[in-house]
Design an enzyme around this catalytic site. Structure first.
Site, PDB file in Angstrom:
ATOM      1  N   TYR A  35      47.220  32.920  58.360  1.00  7.42           N
ATOM      2  CA  TYR A  35      48.431  33.712  58.116  1.00  7.42           C
ATOM      3  C   TYR A  35      48.107  34.913  57.231  1.00  7.42           C
ATOM      4  O   TYR A  35      48.504  36.047  57.529  1.00  7.42           O
ATOM      5  CB  TYR A  35      49.501  32.843  57.459  1.00  7.42           C
ATOM      6  CG  TYR A  35      50.782  33.581  57.160  1.00  7.42           C
ATOM      7  CD1 TYR A  35      51.692  33.861  58.178  1.00  7.42           C
ATOM      8  CD2 TYR A  35      51.085  34.004  55.870  1.00  7.42           C
ATOM      9  CE1 TYR A  35      52.867  34.545  57.912  1.00  7.42           C
ATOM     10  CE2 TYR A  35      52.256  34.682  55.598  1.00  7.42           C
ATOM     11  CZ  TYR A  35      53.146  34.951  56.623  1.00  7.42           C
ATOM     12  OH  TYR A  35      54.306  35.638  56.358  1.00  7.42           O
ATOM     13  N   SER A  92      53.982  40.512  54.074  1.00 11.31           N
ATOM     14  CA  SER A  92      54.174  39.477  53.068  1.00 11.31           C
ATOM     15  C   SER A  92      53.291  39.814  51.883  1.00 11.31           C
ATOM     16  O   SER A  92      52.297  40.538  52.022  1.00 11.31           O
ATOM     17  CB  SER A  92      53.771  38.109  53.639  1.00 11.31           C
ATOM     18  OG  SER A  92      53.684  37.124  52.628  1.00 11.31           O
TER      19      SER A  92
END
Length: 264
Positions: free
Chosen positions: A154, A141
């Protein structure tokens, strides 16, 4: 690359990016192994992909459990000898401050997003090296390069994935095996269905269709590059953040802090 009869393992294949990637590989007549905890959903996807007249196999596995990954890999290797493409896509996020999030929630994100990837690579890499061919695609990401308030765990898992991949990229030089990270911005999937995201707006005008990311994964599976950022222009933002952090970090931090306050 000709994917006909190539063996492709995709984790997190029961929805979103994983599901779309499975369909793309199936269209190219690859042998696709769908891996996820949700066997019922995998069976539904397998039935839908049968129209492409290629082999689709389902294997229910929680990749955060090393013993389950080892059993899954043993099954695949005994059946096919090795894999040609490993797509480490499984992952999830929880939106909360470090102060309020439970330690167990932080650990669970690392267990799936990072350690699950590591378990899969450790399980399949030896056979790839033995036959001197294969490619690993790690779906990270942009949050692997930019710290986002409310997403510390995350981000940590994706920063770790990117660092691990870069180290392995150098180790694999000259072996015939490659590794590429695909780093998208926000994608329109069920990622944001987690209760922690509350009433936050799910997507922005720049959010991606999972098919776009799936196309990048196909490209990555035969690419010599370490990282493919989707969309490409976001790489410039990452470069700015890394080159001029004293200017960019306050801007990024301010944007996301306002979003975090709106949740609270």
């Amino acid at each position: 690359m000709n994917y006909n009869k190539k063996v492709v393992v995709i984790t997190g294949a029961s929805s979103g990016i994983g599901e779309q990637s499975a369909e793309k590989f199936a269209q190219l007549h690859a042998i696709v192994i769908l891996v996820s905890r949700n066997e019922e959903k995998l069976q539904q996807i397998s039935s839908r992909l049968s129209k492409y007249q290629t082999t689709i196999l389902v294997y229910a596995c929680d990749i955060s459990k090393k013993d389950q990954v080892d059993k899954m890999a043993k099954f695949v290797i005994e059946k096919f000898g090795s894999v040609d493409v490993l797509v480490n896509n499984a992952g999830f996020g929880i939106y909360d401050t470090v102060e309020k999030i439970k330690v167990e929630e932080m650990e669970s994100q690392m267990s799936t997003n990072f350690f699950g990837m590591m378990y899969c690579i450790k399980a399949f890499l030896p056979k790839m090296l033995e036959k001197r061919s294969g490619h690993i695609v790690n779906v990270a990401s942009v949050a692997g390069s930019v710290g986002i308030p409310g997403m510390a765990s995350y981000c940590a898992s994706k920063f770790a994935m990117l660092g691990f991949s870069e180290s392995l990229y150098h180790e694999l030089k000259g072996t015939g095996v490659g590794i590429t990270v695909v780093s998208p911005i926000m994608v329109r999937t069920n990622f944001f269905d987690h209760v922690s995201f509350g009433k936050m707006p799910r997507y922005s005008s720049t959010s991606l269709d999972p098919k776009t990311v799936a196309n990048a994964i196909i490209k990555a599976s035969s690419s010599p590059r370490l990282e493919i950022v989707v969309p490409q222009f976001v790489r410039f933002v990452i470069w700015l953040k890394q080159t001029l952090p004293y200017i960019i970090n306050p801007i990024i931090g301010g944007i996301f802090r306002r979003s975090l306050k709106s949740k609270i």
